[in-house]
Design an enzyme around this catalytic site. Structure first.
Site, PDB file in Angstrom:
ATOM      1  N   GLY A  48       0.813  -1.214   0.000  1.00  0.00           N
ATOM      2  CA  GLY A  48       0.000   0.000   0.000  1.00  0.00           C
ATOM      3  C   GLY A  48       0.845   1.262   0.000  1.00  0.00           C
ATOM      4  N   CYS A  65       4.034   5.638  20.740  1.00  0.00           N
ATOM      5  CA  CYS A  65       5.093   5.727  21.727  1.00  0.00           C
ATOM      6  C   CYS A  65       6.265   4.862  21.317  1.00  0.00           C
ATOM      7  CB  CYS A  65       4.535   5.332  23.079  1.00  0.00           C
ATOM      8  SG  CYS A  65       5.543   4.333  24.097  1.00  0.00           S
TER       9      CYS A  65
HETATM   10  C1  LIG Z   1      -1.563  -0.424   6.066  1.00  0.00           C
HETATM   11  C2  LIG Z   1      -1.934   0.786   5.338  1.00  0.00           C
HETATM   12  C3  LIG Z   1      -1.086   1.313   4.341  1.00  0.00           C
HETATM   13  C4  LIG Z   1       0.270   0.739   4.067  1.00  0.00           C
HETATM   14  O1  LIG Z   1       0.213  -0.504   3.408  1.00  0.00           O
HETATM   15  P1  LIG Z   1       1.525  -1.411   3.391  1.00  0.00           P
HETATM   16  O2  LIG Z   1       1.190  -2.512   2.448  1.00  0.00           O
HETATM   17  O3  LIG Z   1       1.728  -1.893   4.779  1.00  0.00           O
HETATM   18  O4  LIG Z   1       2.650  -0.570   2.897  1.00  0.00           O
HETATM   19  C5  LIG Z   1      -1.516   2.420   3.654  1.00  0.00           C
HETATM   20  N1  LIG Z   1      -2.706   2.993   3.899  1.00  0.00           N
HETATM   21  C6  LIG Z   1      -3.546   2.506   4.832  1.00  0.00           C
HETATM   22  C7  LIG Z   1      -4.867   3.168   5.032  1.00  0.00           C
HETATM   23  C8  LIG Z   1      -3.192   1.401   5.582  1.00  0.00           C
HETATM   24  O5  LIG Z   1      -4.020   0.940   6.512  1.00  0.00           O
END
Ligand SMILES: *Cc1c(COP(=O)(O)O)cnc(C)c1O
Length: 396
Positions: A70, A324
């Site tokens: 993501g 934290c």
């Molecule tokens: C977890 C998350 C990401 C990051 O995704 P990754 O695959 O861990 O890099 C981005 N946006 C939101 C809303 C998320 O919950």
């Protein structure tokens, strides 16, 4: 009893995903760029995955780019739209105060390149309106990036309406749909979405895989240079096992979307109802407009970290807004964005459920949380001052 209630952080990789992946570690281990048949079998799997994901999102396979997750998808979407905007003399970007850091930190970087980033306020219920977006768009706006659903408080944004406004105004609309995928209905045509990010490990796929959907005609800017994978837009040998696993997980989630959402929302309702009985507590986010599995509360007079540690000692895995772990004691930017004072934001608890959770687990949480909150309060001099009337309560 062990209860994993941190599915917004990550999920268990499903059996379906693992089984789908296994052959791609040893039998079909080729590089999809290789011309020989071993490589071509991997290339076929890659194509199959691309077609399946395109079908689920309602786009074409060419509009799908596989990423490492993501965060990378968010980075690439925003950087691409910004680059395109800059070429056209448009350097205004609209987003919200409570985006994921993958979005906010990318926007911070762009501010240093003279982009003007406008973060819309989200109000106490944690939503922006299409009207807010419409009012903010100018002829210099190149991108609107607004998350589909918030990862901390679960609030769902009016994506289709925001998309419609952006479409009318000719502005690219990106949405971080990481928390929505597998839980809410997504259709990039119906919802007028130009770019969208997904992450495999948030819907029972393996970690380290994601998707960036990009509407045809929007050129991507590479953030990883090298080979010509992903139509030259994302270099690096494709993570075939993870891509196959992610696809199997998304397919499974899409198949059971409605029944899972209904089941999980029932657990959520019971949790919200039960936790609301704790005195001087408040639900964060909207009462109804939230992800099926999201529960987030603030409890006055406690530290989120202490609560988490004690919950962990009882076998309950949850999370809190304040970071934290990073050494700072900054409360969650999301809770501050919805107007929680610092003192209250520190005492937050997020429980994120999935279809693997049971009603028994929810009852166990409802037995433990009130006890731990009471225990922590009983040890707090500040709290005792409030009880004795020397200080005022913030939450009634
Ligand atoms: C977890 C998350 C990401 C990051 O995704 P990754 O695959 O861990 O890099 C981005 N946006 C939101 C809303 C998320 O919950």
């Amino acid at each position: 009893m062990n209860v994993y209630a941190d599915n917004a952080a990550t999920t268990r990789t499903s059996r379906t995903a693992i089984n789908a992946m296994l052959p791609y570690f040893d039998e079909i281990y080729g590089n999809p760029s290789s011309l020989h048949s071993v490589g071509q079998r991997a290339a076929e799997a890659l194509l199959g995955a691309r077609e399946k994901i395109a079908e689920i999102l309602n786009c074409t396979p060419r509009e799908i780019t596989f990423t490492s997750g993501g965060s990378e998808a968010d980075n690439q979407a925003i950087i691409s739209a910004a680059r395109l905007g800059a070429e056209r003399g448009k350097k205004h970007i609209i987003s919200t105060e409570f985006e994921h850091h993958a979005v906010l930190h990318t926007l911070k970087k762009l501010e240093k390149q003279d982009f003007y980033v406008e973060l819309l306020p989200v109000g106490e219920n944690g939503t922006v309106t299409a009207e807010q977006v419409e009012a903010a768009i100018t002829d210099k706006t190149c991108l609107v990036t607004i998350m589909f659903a918030n990862n901390e408080i679960g609030s769902i944004q009016p994506i289709a309406e925001i998309g419609r406004i952006c479409r009318e105004k000719g502005v690219i609309f990106h949405t971080d749909a990481v928390q929505a995928a597998g839980h809410l209905h997504i259709d990039v045509q119906e919802q007028n979405i130009d770019m969208l990010s997904l992450s495999s490990h948030k819907f029972h796929g393996p970690k380290g895989a994601g998707v960036l959907y990009t509407r045809k005609g929007i050129p991507l800017t590479n953030i990883i240079e090298g080979g010509a994978q992903e139509r030259g837009k994302r270099a690096g040998t494709e993570n075939i096992p993870a891509i196959v696993g992610m696809t199997a997980a998304l397919e499974e989630a899409a198949e059971h979307l409605d029944e899972n959402a209904e089941y999980v929302a029932k657990l959520r309702e019971r949790l919200i109802e039960g936790l609301s009985e704790i005195p001087h507590s408040i639900l964060n986010g909207s009462r109804d407009n939230r992800l099926p599995g999201n529960v987030n509360f603030c409890f006055e007079g406690i530290e989120g970290e202490s609560l988490l540690l004690l919950l962990d000692s009882k076998g309950i895995s949850a999370s809190s807004g304040s970071a934290c772990t990073s050494g700072s004691l900054d409360p969650s930017h999301v809770l501050l964005a919805i107007g929680r004072p610092h003192e209250i934001a520190h005492g937050s608890l997020r429980l994120s459920l999935c279809e693997e959770n049971t009603p028994e687990q929810v009852e166990y949480i409802l037995q433990e949380v009130p006890r731990i909150v009471e225990y922590l309060r009983s040890m707090s001099p500040l709290w005792l001052d409030k009880v004795s009337g020397k200080r005022k309560f913030i939450l009634e």
